[in-house]
Write a protein that holds these residues in place. Structure first.
Motif, mmCIF file in Angstrom:
data_model
loop_
_atom_site.group_PDB
_atom_site.id
_atom_site.type_symbol
_atom_site.label_atom_id
_atom_site.label_comp_id
_atom_site.label_asym_id
_atom_site.label_seq_id
_atom_site.Cartn_x
_atom_site.Cartn_y
_atom_site.Cartn_z
ATOM 1 N N THR A 243 -15.783 -63.363 69.279
ATOM 2 C CA THR A 243 -16.975 -62.531 69.101
ATOM 3 C C THR A 243 -16.846 -61.707 67.826
ATOM 4 O O THR A 243 -15.748 -61.336 67.420
ATOM 5 C CB THR A 243 -17.195 -61.577 70.292
ATOM 6 N N PHE A 244 -17.986 -61.440 67.196
ATOM 7 C CA PHE A 244 -18.003 -60.596 66.009
ATOM 8 C C PHE A 244 -19.409 -60.058 65.808
ATOM 9 O O PHE A 244 -20.397 -60.599 66.339
ATOM 10 C CB PHE A 244 -17.536 -61.372 64.767
ATOM 11 N N THR A 245 -19.508 -58.993 65.058
ATOM 12 C CA THR A 245 -20.781 -58.335 64.783
ATOM 13 C C THR A 245 -21.206 -58.614 63.352
ATOM 14 O O THR A 245 -20.380 -58.661 62.451
ATOM 15 C CB THR A 245 -20.647 -56.813 65.002
ATOM 16 N N THR A 246 -22.513 -58.795 63.152
ATOM 17 C CA THR A 246 -23.063 -58.888 61.806
ATOM 18 C C THR A 246 -24.237 -57.925 61.682
ATOM 19 O O THR A 246 -24.790 -57.470 62.681
ATOM 20 C CB THR A 246 -23.539 -60.323 61.474
ATOM 21 N N ASN A 247 -24.616 -57.627 60.462
ATOM 22 C CA ASN A 247 -25.712 -56.704 60.206
ATOM 23 C C ASN A 247 -27.070 -57.389 60.203
ATOM 24 O O ASN A 247 -28.094 -56.768 59.911
ATOM 25 C CB ASN A 247 -25.494 -55.993 58.864
ATOM 26 N N GLU A 248 -27.089 -58.674 60.522
ATOM 27 C CA GLU A 248 -28.331 -59.435 60.606
ATOM 28 C C GLU A 248 -28.061 -60.712 61.385
ATOM 29 O O GLU A 248 -26.919 -61.073 61.638
ATOM 30 C CB GLU A 248 -28.849 -59.775 59.212
ATOM 31 N N GLN A 249 -29.126 -61.371 61.781
ATOM 32 C CA GLN A 249 -28.956 -62.618 62.510
ATOM 33 C C GLN A 249 -28.362 -63.680 61.585
ATOM 34 O O GLN A 249 -28.724 -63.767 60.413
ATOM 35 C CB GLN A 249 -30.288 -63.112 63.070
ATOM 36 N N VAL A 250 -27.463 -64.481 62.114
ATOM 37 C CA VAL A 250 -26.798 -65.504 61.311
ATOM 38 C C VAL A 250 -26.749 -66.823 62.075
ATOM 39 O O VAL A 250 -26.968 -66.871 63.280
ATOM 40 C CB VAL A 250 -25.358 -65.074 60.929
ATOM 41 N N SER A 251 -26.456 -67.861 61.329
ATOM 42 C CA SER A 251 -26.181 -69.169 61.925
ATOM 43 C C SER A 251 -24.859 -69.654 61.365
ATOM 44 O O SER A 251 -24.443 -69.242 60.277
ATOM 45 C CB SER A 251 -27.300 -70.164 61.611
ATOM 46 N N LYS A 252 -24.181 -70.519 62.095
ATOM 47 C CA LYS A 252 -22.850 -70.933 61.657
ATOM 48 C C LYS A 252 -22.941 -72.061 60.637
ATOM 49 O O LYS A 252 -23.857 -72.888 60.669
ATOM 50 C CB LYS A 252 -21.995 -71.374 62.850
ATOM 51 N N LEU A 253 -21.987 -72.052 59.744
ATOM 52 C CA LEU A 253 -21.851 -73.121 58.762
ATOM 53 C C LEU A 253 -20.929 -74.199 59.314
ATOM 54 O O LEU A 253 -20.209 -73.982 60.300
ATOM 55 C CB LEU A 253 -21.277 -72.554 57.461
ATOM 56 N N SER A 254 -20.924 -75.350 58.666
ATOM 57 C CA SER A 254 -20.069 -76.449 59.130
ATOM 58 C C SER A 254 -18.594 -76.105 58.985
ATOM 59 O O SER A 254 -17.742 -76.685 59.659
ATOM 60 C CB SER A 254 -20.381 -77.725 58.353
ATOM 61 N N SER A 255 -18.290 -75.131 58.118
ATOM 62 C CA SER A 255 -16.892 -74.728 57.911
ATOM 63 C C SER A 255 -16.438 -73.652 58.893
ATOM 64 O O SER A 255 -15.332 -73.137 58.780
ATOM 65 C CB SER A 255 -16.699 -74.234 56.475
ATOM 66 N N PHE A 256 -17.298 -73.305 59.845
ATOM 67 C CA PHE A 256 -16.910 -72.374 60.920
ATOM 68 C C PHE A 256 -16.032 -73.157 61.881
ATOM 69 O O PHE A 256 -16.476 -74.116 62.502
ATOM 70 C CB PHE A 256 -18.171 -71.874 61.631
ATOM 71 N N LYS A 257 -14.771 -72.753 62.015
ATOM 72 C CA LYS A 257 -13.815 -73.522 62.828
ATOM 73 C C LYS A 257 -13.018 -72.601 63.758
ATOM 74 O O LYS A 257 -12.746 -71.447 63.426
ATOM 75 C CB LYS A 257 -12.823 -74.271 61.922
ATOM 76 N N ILE A 258 -12.679 -73.151 64.897
ATOM 77 C CA ILE A 258 -11.699 -72.523 65.794
ATOM 78 C C ILE A 258 -10.616 -73.560 66.037
ATOM 79 O O ILE A 258 -10.901 -74.655 66.536
ATOM 80 C CB ILE A 258 -12.328 -72.091 67.128
ATOM 81 N N ASN A 259 -9.396 -73.227 65.630
ATOM 82 C CA ASN A 259 -8.284 -74.187 65.693
ATOM 83 C C ASN A 259 -8.631 -75.494 64.979
ATOM 84 O O ASN A 259 -8.264 -76.587 65.421
ATOM 85 C CB ASN A 259 -7.891 -74.464 67.145
ATOM 86 N N GLY A 260 -9.370 -75.367 63.885
ATOM 87 C CA GLY A 260 -9.690 -76.529 63.073
ATOM 88 C C GLY A 260 -10.841 -77.375 63.566
ATOM 89 O O GLY A 260 -11.165 -78.389 62.962
ATOM 90 N N SER A 261 -11.492 -76.962 64.637
ATOM 91 C CA SER A 261 -12.587 -77.740 65.203
ATOM 92 C C SER A 261 -13.862 -76.913 65.288
ATOM 93 O O SER A 261 -13.828 -75.681 65.224
ATOM 94 C CB SER A 261 -12.216 -78.245 66.598
#
Length: 429
Positions: A243-261
């Motif tokens: 979980t994390f907070t941002t100052n605006e609505q966001v969408s994930k990029l293809s380079s968003f990874k958890i344990n490389g996936s």
């Protein structure tokens, strides 16, 4: 009375209708009186965007026609894309078609009244007045740089003091132009083609201001946990939640990874400048043992990317554990001869594991439960485990046996171990 009613209808058609005027047969009008207007392209563009409309259904725009305060404000509201839905007015002299547009402009800080709750919607728009409204409209879209916004018009001394700073900014951001002789004519009246030209300039300036003021999303309050009972540890099948907070609505990029996936799911929920973002990932057999890593990469609606974030803000972490591995198994007795034991002697079974463990119910020494079991971490990140057992009369004479069965902190079981690694043994006699 009939003439007054007809005039009201025409005024409403000047800048209000969101639907282009049309001929009786349904064909969209191409204005037939703007060919010689310097604002021809601006008029056509604004018409295509439903920001301005014609005067009638015969293709007349009337470029030299009078532009009222209500009509100009309506153009600004449409150019800015503001919602005009109000049914009540802050001004006592505004009603009918103009009401929602004038109210939207007032609430956005674009206009003020003329005193005593009046707006004077049918008054003509002076050039210094229109420049002021233009700048206030542009400020709705972002902060303006007020440096180097001086006046260069030859008749700058004729500009009202209240309008001077606005006209300076209007000139800097190319919202208005002067006449060929270098004058601005601040008290002059703005007509319909001037209004269209200024609205077109506003649209171009909005693009520039928006790009200048757009910022990449800012990530904060990053935290990670596991669905395991111990949220800092995990095993195959557990769900990792980032979980994390941002100052605006966001969408994930293809380079968003958890344990490389790629995350299994991603949501961005909130409002204003407080958005809570949640990504989940289910561990499988391909995930390595050790700390779970991640790379948060998101973008905002403008397409601007965040800075890649790879660490939590609250020191939270998750380590993936495999089944505990048993090694260096040794058994001794406290008898003078450590290979022998008799009733009352204490037998110590030691073994090493790669992680902290606890005993299972089927951990046995000579078929009985150990008296004690401790698991102590050493400097080299291995654990020394010590089980003790006291010989009693029920223990049979002969070589002692054992079955080491332990589990780690996430509940994974070791392989049953029944032999020492150094050939040590204890015989009961």
């Amino acid at each position: 009375m009939k003439k007054m009613f007809t005039s009201a209808l025409i005024a409403a058609a000047v800048a209000v209708s969101a639907v282009p005027a049309a001929y009786a047969d349904g064909a969209t009008i191409s204005f037939n009186d703007i060919e010689n207007s310097y604002a021809k392209d601006a008029i056509q563009d604004l018409f295509s965007k439903a920001i301005v409309t014609g005067m009638d259904n015969k293709g007349h725009f009337s470029p030299k026609g009078t532009l009222t305060r209500a009509q100009f404000v309506t153009i600004m509201v449409k150019a800015l894309g503001l919602k005009a839905e109000s049914t009540t007015s802050s001004f006592t002299d505004v009603n009918g078609w103009a009401l929602p547009y004038v109210e939207a402009a007032y609430q956005a800080g674009i206009i003020n009244g003329v005193g005593k709750d009046k707006f004077d919607p049918n008054a003509s728009v002076t050039r210094e007045m229109s420049a002021t409204i233009l700048v206030k409209s542009l400020k709705v879209k972002g902060a303006l740089d007020e440096q180097d916004a001086g006046l260069t018009f030859n008749d700058a001394d004729k500009i009202a003091a209240w309008a001077a700073p606005f006209i300076g900014l209007a000139q800097k951001y190319k919202l208005v132009n002067g006449f060929p002789d270098g004058t601005f004519d601040p008290k002059g009246i703005s007509n319909r083609e001037m209004g269209a030209a200024m609205a077109s300039n506003l649209l171009q300036a909005i693009d520039g201001v928006s790009k200048e003021t757009e910022t990449a999303p800012v990530i904060s309050n990053v935290s990670i946990k596991s669905s395991n009972d111990n949220t800092s540890l995990a095993k195959v099948g557990d769900t990792i939640t980032l979980t994390f907070t941002t100052n605006e609505q966001v969408s994930k990029l293809s380079s968003f990874k958890i344990n490389g996936s790629n995350p299994a799911s991603f949501t961005s929920e909130g409002s204003g400048n407080n958005w809570i973002n949640t990504a989940t990932y289910v561990l499988d057999e391909t995930d390595p043992v050790g700390p779970v890593n991640f790379q948060i990469n998101v973008k905002n609606e403008a397409g601007l990317y965040s800075i890649t974030t790879e660490a939590t803000n609250d020191s939270s972490s998750v380590a993936v554990l495999a089944a505990p591995v048993i090694s260096v198994v040794n058994i001794v007795s406290n008898n003078e001869d450590p290979t022998k034991a008799t009733v009352g002697d204490s037998v110590t079974l030691k073994f090493t594991t790669d992680q902290e463990v606890s005993k299972l119910s089927n951990f046995k020494i000579n078929g009985g439960n150990p008296t004690t079991l401790t698991s102590i971490e050493e400097a080299n990140h291995t654990w020394t485990n010590t089980a003790t057992y006291v010989i009693d009369a029920s223990d049979p004479v002969g070589p002692m046996n054992f079955q080491i069965n332990v589990k780690n902190l996430v509940g994974l079981y070791s392989i049953t171990t029944e032999a020492t690694t150094d050939e040590s043994a204890v015989t009961v006699y």
